[in-house]
Enzyme design. Structure first.
Site: not given
Ligand code: FPP
Length: 242
Positions: A16, A33, A127
């Protein structure tokens, strides 16, 4: 210092803070992201280095479909890009790729690239990297309930045989051991519908670090913290120590 014998077998991570990280850097959420992929790379590498067997990353939740379309599209694009760019490296590092969630609801390109990467890495013995995509804990419990209801209706099982073990067998994640450690970055204290059935006795670790800043050293710190905990599973301290 990490000790080998108390290593968690399975670590699950709620990644997150990408959006807030991007905002802090004066950029749009997608930028966060994209930077998050760097963190994924470092953590996967670190997990492999210390001998973690299973790593499950919450990459896209059932609820994430409700985000603005541009963000959902960008996340799907990023996933395709990351899978294509990283498969070779995962393969070299003996990582096998797996996915949990309603994969059929993902865009066809994600499904195809994912299936290709899963097939290519399927024989690897290092892994097990498990991506949770279009996943939620309640979704999988509902899936299990539907299958179980069907089996009951067709007299394949008897009501008296329903217990925790049997329900576990009907979950789409059957075979995945429960995580011993769940890490959430980004400073929120929630489990956000992640692995609800499996985290009954999981140790929870929260860090304010935003996901794009997270690196393998942070993972090691979390594992180190885990190793200091006493896991009682409902028993007393005295019972555990004998
Ligand atoms: C949450 O942060 C994150 C996500 C919903 C997406 C996670 C995706 C990635 C890290 C990239 C792709 C992953 C892989 C496995 C290649 P948020 O957007 O909720 O952050 P915020 O709470 O600050 O708004």
């Amino acid at each position: 210092m990490l000790t080998i014998n108390e290593l968690p077998k399975h670590i699950a991570i709620i990644m997150d803070g990408n959006g807030r990280w991007a905002e802090l850097h004066g950029n749009d959420r997608i930028y966060g992201h994209r930077e998050g992929v760097e963190a994924v790379r470092s953590v996967v590498e670190g997990a492999g280095e210390i001998g973690i067997q299973y790593l499950t990353l919450y990459a896209f939740s059932t609820e994430n479909w409700n985000r603005p379309k541009e963000e959902v599209d960008a996340l799907m694009g990023l996933l395709v890009q990351a899978i294509v760019a990283e498969t070779e490296n995962l393969h070299k590092n003996k990582v096998s790729l797996h996915a949990i969630g309603d994969i059929g609801s993902m865009p066809i390109e994600v499904q195809q690239k994912l299936a290709g990467a899963i097939a290519k890495t399927s024989e690897n013995k290092g892994l097990k990297l498990n991506l949770a995509l279009s996943y939620s804990g309640r979704w999988e419990i509902v899936e299990a309930a539907k299958k179980l209801a069907n089996e009951l209706k067709n007299n394949k099982i008897d009501k008296s045989s329903i217990n925790e073990e049997l329900i576990g067998k009907y979950l789409p994640t059957f075979g995945l051991p429960d995580p011993e450690l769940l890490i959430r970055t980004g400073g929120e204290f929630r489990v956000s519908n992640f692995l609800l059935w499996q985290i009954a006795y999981t140790e929870l670790y929260f860090t304010p670090k935003l996901w794009p800043d997270y690196r393998k050293e942070d993972l090691f710190e979390a594992v180190n913290d885990f190793q200091k905990r006493e896991r009682r599973f409902g028993k007393t301290s005295e019972q555990i120590r004998i």
